[in-house]
Design a protein around this motif. Structure first.
Motif, PDB file in Angstrom:
ATOM      1  N   TRP A  35       0.831  -1.202   0.000  1.00  0.00           N
ATOM      2  CA  TRP A  35       0.000   0.000   0.000  1.00  0.00           C
ATOM      3  C   TRP A  35       0.867   1.254   0.000  1.00  0.00           C
ATOM      4  O   TRP A  35       0.613   2.189  -0.764  1.00  0.00           O
ATOM      5  N   TYR A  36       1.923   1.269   0.837  1.00  0.00           N
ATOM      6  CA  TYR A  36       2.801   2.442   0.879  1.00  0.00           C
ATOM      7  C   TYR A  36       3.571   2.617  -0.426  1.00  0.00           C
ATOM      8  O   TYR A  36       3.764   3.739  -0.902  1.00  0.00           O
ATOM      9  N   LEU A  37       4.019   1.521  -1.027  1.00  0.00           N
ATOM     10  CA  LEU A  37       4.719   1.628  -2.315  1.00  0.00           C
ATOM     11  C   LEU A  37       3.782   2.147  -3.400  1.00  0.00           C
ATOM     12  O   LEU A  37       4.185   2.985  -4.229  1.00  0.00           O
ATOM     13  N   ASP A  38       2.547   1.665  -3.424  1.00  0.00           N
ATOM     14  CA  ASP A  38       1.569   2.159  -4.393  1.00  0.00           C
ATOM     15  C   ASP A  38       1.279   3.646  -4.189  1.00  0.00           C
ATOM     16  O   ASP A  38       1.172   4.408  -5.152  1.00  0.00           O
ATOM     17  N   LYS A  39       1.162   4.049  -2.953  1.00  0.00           N
ATOM     18  CA  LYS A  39       0.901   5.458  -2.656  1.00  0.00           C
ATOM     19  C   LYS A  39       2.082   6.329  -3.080  1.00  0.00           C
ATOM     20  O   LYS A  39       1.903   7.403  -3.654  1.00  0.00           O
ATOM     21  N   TRP A  40       3.299   5.853  -2.818  1.00  0.00           N
ATOM     22  CA  TRP A  40       4.509   6.609  -3.128  1.00  0.00           C
ATOM     23  C   TRP A  40       4.769   6.669  -4.632  1.00  0.00           C
ATOM     24  O   TRP A  40       5.128   7.712  -5.176  1.00  0.00           O
ATOM     25  N   LEU A  41       4.583   5.544  -5.321  1.00  0.00           N
ATOM     26  CA  LEU A  41       4.919   5.467  -6.741  1.00  0.00           C
ATOM     27  C   LEU A  41       3.720   5.691  -7.671  1.00  0.00           C
ATOM     28  O   LEU A  41       3.901   5.808  -8.880  1.00  0.00           O
ATOM     29  N   GLY A  42       2.500   5.703  -7.131  1.00  0.00           N
ATOM     30  CA  GLY A  42       1.306   5.904  -7.944  1.00  0.00           C
ATOM     31  C   GLY A  42       1.000   4.748  -8.870  1.00  0.00           C
ATOM     32  O   GLY A  42       0.560   4.942 -10.000  1.00  0.00           O
ATOM     33  N   THR A  43       1.223   3.547  -8.405  1.00  0.00           N
ATOM     34  CA  THR A  43       1.025   2.345  -9.235  1.00  0.00           C
ATOM     35  C   THR A  43      -0.147   1.502  -8.761  1.00  0.00           C
ATOM     36  O   THR A  43      -0.157   0.290  -8.962  1.00  0.00           O
ATOM     37  N   LYS A  44      -1.117   2.117  -8.133  1.00  0.00           N
ATOM     38  CA  LYS A  44      -2.246   1.410  -7.542  1.00  0.00           C
ATOM     39  C   LYS A  44      -2.845   0.408  -8.509  1.00  0.00           C
ATOM     40  O   LYS A  44      -3.036   0.753  -9.650  1.00  0.00           O
ATOM     41  N   PRO A  45      -3.155  -0.769  -8.188  1.00  0.00           N
ATOM     42  CA  PRO A  45      -3.059  -1.606  -7.002  1.00  0.00           C
ATOM     43  C   PRO A  45      -1.959  -2.652  -7.100  1.00  0.00           C
ATOM     44  O   PRO A  45      -1.989  -3.639  -6.376  1.00  0.00           O
ATOM     45  N   TRP A  46      -1.007  -2.479  -8.004  1.00  0.00           N
ATOM     46  CA  TRP A  46      -0.083  -3.568  -8.327  1.00  0.00           C
ATOM     47  C   TRP A  46       0.829  -3.975  -7.188  1.00  0.00           C
ATOM     48  O   TRP A  46       0.967  -5.172  -6.891  1.00  0.00           O
ATOM     49  N   PHE A  47       1.496  -3.039  -6.543  1.00  0.00           N
ATOM     50  CA  PHE A  47       2.375  -3.412  -5.438  1.00  0.00           C
ATOM     51  C   PHE A  47       1.580  -3.955  -4.254  1.00  0.00           C
ATOM     52  O   PHE A  47       2.057  -4.841  -3.547  1.00  0.00           O
ATOM     53  N   LEU A  48       0.390  -3.441  -4.042  1.00  0.00           N
ATOM     54  CA  LEU A  48      -0.462  -3.968  -2.978  1.00  0.00           C
ATOM     55  C   LEU A  48      -0.737  -5.447  -3.204  1.00  0.00           C
ATOM     56  O   LEU A  48      -0.592  -6.268  -2.288  1.00  0.00           O
ATOM     57  N   LEU A  49      -1.120  -5.803  -4.413  1.00  0.00           N
ATOM     58  CA  LEU A  49      -1.423  -7.213  -4.711  1.00  0.00           C
ATOM     59  C   LEU A  49      -0.175  -8.092  -4.618  1.00  0.00           C
ATOM     60  O   LEU A  49      -0.220  -9.193  -4.059  1.00  0.00           O
ATOM     61  N   ILE A  50       0.938  -7.604  -5.155  1.00  0.00           N
ATOM     62  CA  ILE A  50       2.174  -8.393  -5.146  1.00  0.00           C
ATOM     63  C   ILE A  50       2.647  -8.644  -3.719  1.00  0.00           C
ATOM     64  O   ILE A  50       2.947  -9.777  -3.330  1.00  0.00           O
ATOM     65  N   PHE A  51       2.718  -7.574  -2.918  1.00  0.00           N
ATOM     66  CA  PHE A  51       3.213  -7.735  -1.552  1.00  0.00           C
ATOM     67  C   PHE A  51       2.199  -8.424  -0.639  1.00  0.00           C
ATOM     68  O   PHE A  51       2.592  -9.052   0.348  1.00  0.00           O
ATOM     69  N   LEU A  52       0.926  -8.328  -0.960  1.00  0.00           N
ATOM     70  CA  LEU A  52      -0.066  -9.099  -0.224  1.00  0.00           C
ATOM     71  C   LEU A  52       0.181 -10.593  -0.439  1.00  0.00           C
ATOM     72  O   LEU A  52       0.168 -11.383   0.511  1.00  0.00           O
ATOM     73  N   LEU A  53       0.446 -10.984  -1.668  1.00  0.00           N
ATOM     74  CA  LEU A  53       0.756 -12.391  -1.948  1.00  0.00           C
ATOM     75  C   LEU A  53       2.059 -12.818  -1.278  1.00  0.00           C
ATOM     76  O   LEU A  53       2.162 -13.928  -0.745  1.00  0.00           O
ATOM     77  N   PHE A  54       3.065 -11.922  -1.288  1.00  0.00           N
ATOM     78  CA  PHE A  54       4.313 -12.230  -0.578  1.00  0.00           C
ATOM     79  C   PHE A  54       4.059 -12.411   0.916  1.00  0.00           C
ATOM     80  O   PHE A  54       4.616 -13.315   1.548  1.00  0.00           O
ATOM     81  N   GLY A  55       3.235 -11.552   1.495  1.00  0.00           N
ATOM     82  CA  GLY A  55       2.916 -11.655   2.916  1.00  0.00           C
ATOM     83  C   GLY A  55       2.189 -12.935   3.260  1.00  0.00           C
ATOM     84  O   GLY A  55       2.485 -13.583   4.261  1.00  0.00           O
ATOM     85  N   ILE A  56       1.237 -13.318   2.420  1.00  0.00           N
ATOM     86  CA  ILE A  56       0.511 -14.572   2.642  1.00  0.00           C
ATOM     87  C   ILE A  56       1.468 -15.757   2.540  1.00  0.00           C
ATOM     88  O   ILE A  56       1.446 -16.673   3.364  1.00  0.00           O
ATOM     89  N   GLY A  57       2.332 -15.729   1.535  1.00  0.00           N
ATOM     90  CA  GLY A  57       3.325 -16.799   1.378  1.00  0.00           C
ATOM     91  C   GLY A  57       4.277 -16.873   2.562  1.00  0.00           C
ATOM     92  O   GLY A  57       4.590 -17.960   3.059  1.00  0.00           O
ATOM     93  N   ALA A  58       4.730 -15.716   3.039  1.00  0.00           N
ATOM     94  CA  ALA A  58       5.622 -15.695   4.203  1.00  0.00           C
ATOM     95  C   ALA A  58       4.899 -16.214   5.444  1.00  0.00           C
ATOM     96  O   ALA A  58       5.488 -16.927   6.262  1.00  0.00           O
ATOM     97  N   GLY A  59       3.620 -15.880   5.580  1.00  0.00           N
ATOM     98  CA  GLY A  59       2.847 -16.377   6.720  1.00  0.00           C
ATOM     99  C   GLY A  59       2.730 -17.890   6.703  1.00  0.00           C
ATOM    100  O   GLY A  59       2.912 -18.547   7.732  1.00  0.00           O
ATOM    101  N   PHE A  60       2.441 -18.458   5.543  1.00  0.00           N
ATOM    102  CA  PHE A  60       2.341 -19.916   5.456  1.00  0.00           C
ATOM    103  C   PHE A  60       3.693 -20.584   5.683  1.00  0.00           C
ATOM    104  O   PHE A  60       3.775 -21.650   6.291  1.00  0.00           O
ATOM    105  N   LYS A  61       4.773 -19.954   5.218  1.00  0.00           N
ATOM    106  CA  LYS A  61       6.107 -20.512   5.481  1.00  0.00           C
ATOM    107  C   LYS A  61       6.408 -20.495   6.971  1.00  0.00           C
ATOM    108  O   LYS A  61       6.937 -21.468   7.521  1.00  0.00           O
ATOM    109  N   ASN A  62       6.066 -19.395   7.655  1.00  0.00           N
ATOM    110  CA  ASN A  62       6.274 -19.321   9.098  1.00  0.00           C
ATOM    111  C   ASN A  62       5.434 -20.359   9.838  1.00  0.00           C
ATOM    112  O   ASN A  62       5.913 -20.973  10.797  1.00  0.00           O
ATOM    113  N   VAL A  63       4.205 -20.571   9.396  1.00  0.00           N
ATOM    114  CA  VAL A  63       3.350 -21.586  10.014  1.00  0.00           C
ATOM    115  C   VAL A  63       3.957 -22.971   9.794  1.00  0.00           C
ATOM    116  O   VAL A  63       4.029 -23.785  10.722  1.00  0.00           O
TER     117      VAL A  63
END
Length: 85
Positions: A35-63
């Motif tokens: 969200w912050y990268l999209d706000k800073w770079l004006g690329t809404k919603p691409w970085f939000l979606l990409i980093f959301l998927l990275f976050g979900i993947g990292a969460g499952f790896k931690n689990v």
């Protein structure tokens, strides 16, 4: 106290809380970074979606890592083992 004499119940409760926290926090951190990268770079919603998927993947790896750690800890507690603590 409800769990006063039951260490196993406290361990299970702690493990469940840890696993849930890993999944939720990783997802929110990934979403916030995107969200912050999209706000800073004006690329809404691409970085939000990409980093959301990275976050979900990292969460499952931690689990997965946490479950592996719990299984290694419990392997010595089976019947017939001399490692009872």
């Amino acid at each position: 106290m409800f769990f006063k004499g039951n260490k196993e119940a406290l361990d299970l409760l702690g493990n469940a809380a840890t696993i849930g926290t890993h999944l939720v926090c990783s997802t929110f951190v990934g979403m916030a970074i995107g969200w912050y990268l999209d706000k800073w770079l004006g690329t809404k919603p691409w970085f939000l979606l990409i980093f959301l998927l990275f976050g979900i993947g990292a969460g499952f790896k931690n689990v997965f890592d946490e479950v592996q750690k719990i299984q290694r800890k419990d392997q010595g507690k089976g019947p017939g083992s001399n490692n009872e603590s």
